[in-house]
Design a protein around this motif. Structure first.
Motif, PDB file in Angstrom:
ATOM      1  N   ALA A  27       0.826  -1.205   0.000  1.00  0.00           N
ATOM      2  CA  ALA A  27       0.000   0.000   0.000  1.00  0.00           C
ATOM      3  C   ALA A  27       0.862   1.257   0.000  1.00  0.00           C
ATOM      4  CB  ALA A  27      -0.933  -0.006   1.213  1.00  0.00           C
ATOM      5  N   VAL A  28       1.933   1.249   0.801  1.00  0.00           N
ATOM      6  CA  VAL A  28       2.833   2.391   0.852  1.00  0.00           C
ATOM      7  C   VAL A  28       3.548   2.579  -0.486  1.00  0.00           C
ATOM      8  CG1 VAL A  28       4.941   3.267   1.922  1.00  0.00           C
ATOM      9  CG2 VAL A  28       3.150   2.293   3.355  1.00  0.00           C
ATOM     10  N   SER A  29       3.976   1.494  -1.093  1.00  0.00           N
ATOM     11  CA  SER A  29       4.655   1.582  -2.389  1.00  0.00           C
ATOM     12  C   SER A  29       3.723   2.098  -3.466  1.00  0.00           C
ATOM     13  CB  SER A  29       5.202   0.207  -2.797  1.00  0.00           C
ATOM     14  OG  SER A  29       6.264  -0.194  -1.951  1.00  0.00           O
ATOM     15  N   THR A  30       2.443   1.751  -3.358  1.00  0.00           N
ATOM     16  CA  THR A  30       1.464   2.219  -4.336  1.00  0.00           C
ATOM     17  C   THR A  30       1.147   3.694  -4.133  1.00  0.00           C
ATOM     18  OG1 THR A  30       0.475   0.008  -4.449  1.00  0.00           O
ATOM     19  CG2 THR A  30      -0.863   1.849  -5.250  1.00  0.00           C
ATOM     20  N   ALA A  31       1.004   4.100  -2.879  1.00  0.00           N
ATOM     21  CA  ALA A  31       0.663   5.492  -2.580  1.00  0.00           C
ATOM     22  C   ALA A  31       1.823   6.437  -2.848  1.00  0.00           C
ATOM     23  CB  ALA A  31       0.211   5.618  -1.127  1.00  0.00           C
ATOM     24  N   PHE A  32       3.049   5.974  -2.608  1.00  0.00           N
ATOM     25  CA  PHE A  32       4.229   6.806  -2.795  1.00  0.00           C
ATOM     26  C   PHE A  32       5.004   6.358  -4.039  1.00  0.00           C
ATOM     27  CE2 PHE A  32       3.688   6.956   1.959  1.00  0.00           C
ATOM     28  CZ  PHE A  32       3.239   8.263   1.998  1.00  0.00           C
ATOM     29  N   VAL A  33       6.072   5.644  -3.835  1.00  0.00           N
ATOM     30  CA  VAL A  33       6.907   5.092  -4.900  1.00  0.00           C
ATOM     31  C   VAL A  33       7.322   3.693  -4.468  1.00  0.00           C
ATOM     32  CG1 VAL A  33       7.782   7.315  -5.744  1.00  0.00           C
ATOM     33  CG2 VAL A  33       8.940   6.162  -3.845  1.00  0.00           C
ATOM     34  N   LEU A  57      -0.740  18.375  -5.761  1.00  0.00           N
ATOM     35  CA  LEU A  57       0.050  17.607  -4.804  1.00  0.00           C
ATOM     36  C   LEU A  57      -0.725  16.373  -4.375  1.00  0.00           C
ATOM     37  CD1 LEU A  57       0.966  20.558  -2.402  1.00  0.00           C
ATOM     38  CD2 LEU A  57       2.227  19.839  -4.431  1.00  0.00           C
ATOM     39  N   SER A  58      -0.051  15.491  -3.672  1.00  0.00           N
ATOM     40  CA  SER A  58      -0.754  14.434  -2.946  1.00  0.00           C
ATOM     41  C   SER A  58      -0.197  14.411  -1.530  1.00  0.00           C
ATOM     42  CB  SER A  58      -0.578  13.071  -3.623  1.00  0.00           C
ATOM     43  OG  SER A  58       0.770  12.651  -3.574  1.00  0.00           O
ATOM     44  N   VAL A  59      -1.056  14.090  -0.581  1.00  0.00           N
ATOM     45  CA  VAL A  59      -0.655  14.063   0.820  1.00  0.00           C
ATOM     46  C   VAL A  59      -1.048  12.719   1.413  1.00  0.00           C
ATOM     47  CG1 VAL A  59      -0.876  16.562   1.091  1.00  0.00           C
ATOM     48  CG2 VAL A  59      -2.829  15.095   1.596  1.00  0.00           C
ATOM     49  N   PRO A  81       8.597   8.235 -10.568  1.00  0.00           N
ATOM     50  CA  PRO A  81       7.718   9.313 -11.037  1.00  0.00           C
ATOM     51  C   PRO A  81       8.356  10.689 -10.954  1.00  0.00           C
ATOM     52  CG  PRO A  81       7.115   8.666  -8.827  1.00  0.00           C
ATOM     53  CD  PRO A  81       8.211   7.728  -9.251  1.00  0.00           C
ATOM     54  N   GLY A  82       9.548  10.791 -10.337  1.00  0.00           N
ATOM     55  CA  GLY A  82      10.213  12.090 -10.232  1.00  0.00           C
ATOM     56  C   GLY A  82       9.522  13.027  -9.267  1.00  0.00           C
ATOM     57  N   VAL A  83       9.488  12.654  -7.985  1.00  0.00           N
ATOM     58  CA  VAL A  83       8.848  13.503  -6.991  1.00  0.00           C
ATOM     59  C   VAL A  83       9.756  13.681  -5.781  1.00  0.00           C
ATOM     60  CG1 VAL A  83       6.510  12.851  -7.658  1.00  0.00           C
ATOM     61  CG2 VAL A  83       7.682  11.557  -5.868  1.00  0.00           C
ATOM     62  N   PHE A  84       9.542  14.788  -5.095  1.00  0.00           N
ATOM     63  CA  PHE A  84      10.147  15.011  -3.782  1.00  0.00           C
ATOM     64  C   PHE A  84       9.100  14.670  -2.730  1.00  0.00           C
ATOM     65  CE2 PHE A  84      12.777  17.781  -6.399  1.00  0.00           C
ATOM     66  CZ  PHE A  84      14.042  17.561  -5.881  1.00  0.00           C
ATOM     67  N   LYS A  85       9.574  14.186  -1.595  1.00  0.00           N
ATOM     68  CA  LYS A  85       8.697  13.938  -0.460  1.00  0.00           C
ATOM     69  C   LYS A  85       9.108  14.869   0.664  1.00  0.00           C
ATOM     70  CE  LYS A  85       7.785   9.466   0.254  1.00  0.00           C
ATOM     71  NZ  LYS A  85       8.023   8.006   0.338  1.00  0.00           N
ATOM     72  N   PHE A  86       8.180  15.729   1.049  1.00  0.00           N
ATOM     73  CA  PHE A  86       8.401  16.686   2.126  1.00  0.00           C
ATOM     74  C   PHE A  86       7.597  16.183   3.312  1.00  0.00           C
ATOM     75  CE2 PHE A  86       7.676  20.609   4.524  1.00  0.00           C
ATOM     76  CZ  PHE A  86       8.933  21.198   4.476  1.00  0.00           C
ATOM     77  N   ALA A  87       8.275  15.854   4.409  1.00  0.00           N
ATOM     78  CA  ALA A  87       7.627  15.126   5.496  1.00  0.00           C
ATOM     79  C   ALA A  87       7.679  15.864   6.817  1.00  0.00           C
ATOM     80  CB  ALA A  87       8.269  13.750   5.652  1.00  0.00           C
ATOM     81  N   LEU A  88       6.591  15.755   7.570  1.00  0.00           N
ATOM     82  CA  LEU A  88       6.488  16.243   8.942  1.00  0.00           C
ATOM     83  C   LEU A  88       6.470  15.048   9.874  1.00  0.00           C
ATOM     84  CD1 LEU A  88       5.711  18.321  11.231  1.00  0.00           C
ATOM     85  CD2 LEU A  88       3.321  17.817  10.626  1.00  0.00           C
ATOM     86  N   GLN A  89       7.379  15.035  10.861  1.00  0.00           N
ATOM     87  CA  GLN A  89       7.349  14.003  11.891  1.00  0.00           C
ATOM     88  C   GLN A  89       6.239  14.366  12.877  1.00  0.00           C
ATOM     89  OE1 GLN A  89       9.811  11.439  11.780  1.00  0.00           O
ATOM     90  NE2 GLN A  89       8.576  10.345  13.276  1.00  0.00           N
ATOM     91  N   PHE A 130       3.447  12.813   8.271  1.00  0.00           N
ATOM     92  CA  PHE A 130       2.561  13.401   7.262  1.00  0.00           C
ATOM     93  C   PHE A 130       3.450  13.794   6.093  1.00  0.00           C
ATOM     94  CE2 PHE A 130       0.354  17.044   5.296  1.00  0.00           C
ATOM     95  CZ  PHE A 130      -0.877  16.449   5.028  1.00  0.00           C
ATOM     96  N   VAL A 131       3.152  13.258   4.915  1.00  0.00           N
ATOM     97  CA  VAL A 131       4.039  13.398   3.767  1.00  0.00           C
ATOM     98  C   VAL A 131       3.327  14.116   2.623  1.00  0.00           C
ATOM     99  CG1 VAL A 131       5.506  12.183   2.122  1.00  0.00           C
ATOM    100  CG2 VAL A 131       5.188  11.257   4.427  1.00  0.00           C
ATOM    101  N   VAL A 132       4.007  15.123   2.069  1.00  0.00           N
ATOM    102  CA  VAL A 132       3.523  15.829   0.890  1.00  0.00           C
ATOM    103  C   VAL A 132       4.401  15.412  -0.290  1.00  0.00           C
ATOM    104  CG1 VAL A 132       3.055  18.074  -0.151  1.00  0.00           C
ATOM    105  CG2 VAL A 132       2.847  17.787   2.330  1.00  0.00           C
TER     106      VAL A 132
END
Length: 321
Positions: A27-33, A57-59, A81-89, A130-132
């Protein structure tokens, strides 16, 4: 993976214990990369994931027990897909490794990493993030700037980092409650604030945050402090680190004022609570005081002016069906 109004959630409940970790990883690999993941006892692992497409964006809110997540060269080859992940702990702690750097995060801290290159995320305890996800072409940084900011801890306690951390934390709460709408305006505000936060790593911020960001943060701050009788334009401006004049201009562009917005939100909360049967044991004055009206008489006048009926009559009318 269940889906409701564009929001997708991973539900491990129906799965056998031995299948849950692999299902969460998928599920994580599908939602992200595409990602690799390992944990000490897969049969005991509990993981969560809630995601939403938010304009450009996707969050996602992701969490679980202690786990190591790796973006290997093989995984990159399988899907990039060529994306950055900006994350809040949000909860727990984590270690992000990329390009020979390491960032140790505590709750409230921020970090960015590039999915086009290998990275490791190490969660040594139960956690939540929380990941953008931001497409490379939307981030607005040069290749040199992007490489310079990955895997660096951005404290969420001061400056733009504090404003960004606060906004993302609020969005995370909305996502978990199912209250987040895929609003392009929210996506624009998030992107602008992320860009400003990252650019401030290279030079001091010379401008106040964008109007969209200030408006969204102002609305959030007001909702969080409606019960404070001293809530007003000055306290909101101090909390957002902007001038009173600038804040007034932001709300004027929305066709309202800070005082009017506070008044309406307080009355709306009071009306909701007065109409709630589970709150029937609370007096009208107690409800009013809870939402920032210490004087029952002034509340009664304001309520009747707004809704054409006194608070007590409204409660009786609702109770009578």
């Amino acid at each position: 993976m269940s889906t409701t109004t564009g929001q997708h959630c991973f539900d491990p409940g129906p799965l056998a214990p031995q299948d849950r970790f692999e299902a969460w990883r998928h599920a994580v690999s599908t939602a992200f990369v595409p990602l690799d993941a390992s944990t000490e006892d897969p049969r005991q692992f509990h993981g969560t994931l809630t995601g939403l497409a938010l304009g450009s964006l996707s969050v996602a809110g992701v969490g679980g027990d202690a786990v190591t997540v790796r973006r290997s060269r093989q995984a990159i080859a399988a899907g990039d897909p060529g994306v950055f992940k900006f994350a809040l702990q949000v909860q727990g702690s984590s270690l992000t490794r990329q390009d020979g750097r390491e960032a140790m995060l505590s709750p409230g801290d921020l970090v960015i990493y590039d999915t086009r290159r290998p990275y490791d995320l190490v969660f040594g305890e139960p956690y939540r993030m929380f990941v953008v996800q931001i497409a490379v072409e939307h981030l607005g940084l040069s290749a040199e700037q992007a490489r310079a900011v990955v895997a660096q801890r951005i404290p969420g306690s001061a400056g733009l980092g504090a404003l960004t951390s606060s906004l993302l934390s609020s969005l995370d709460e909305q996502l978990q409650k199912g209250e987040m709408a895929p609003d392009p305006r929210a996506a624009s505000a998030v992107l602008q604030l992320v860009q400003a936060t990252l650019l401030s790593r290279f030079r001091p911020a010379s401008e106040v945050p964008t109007r969209d960001v200030v408006y969204l943060e102002g609305v959030r701050h007001i909702d969080d402090h409606l019960g404070d009788p001293d809530l007003g334009v000055s306290s909101v401006a101090r909390a957002l680190h902007v001038s009173v004049r600038y804040l007034q201009g932001v709300f004027a562009q929305e066709g309202t004022t800070i005082s009017e917005w506070i008044r309406r939100r307080r009355l709306q909360r009071c009306r909701m609570e007065l109409g709630d049967p589970s709150q029937a044991h609370r007096s009208v004055s107690a409800v009013a005081a809870r939402w920032g009206y210490p004087e029952a008489s002034s509340f009664s006048r304001a309520f009747k002016h707004e809704y054409g009926i006194s608070p007590g009559a409204f409660r009786r009318e609702v109770a009578g069906g």
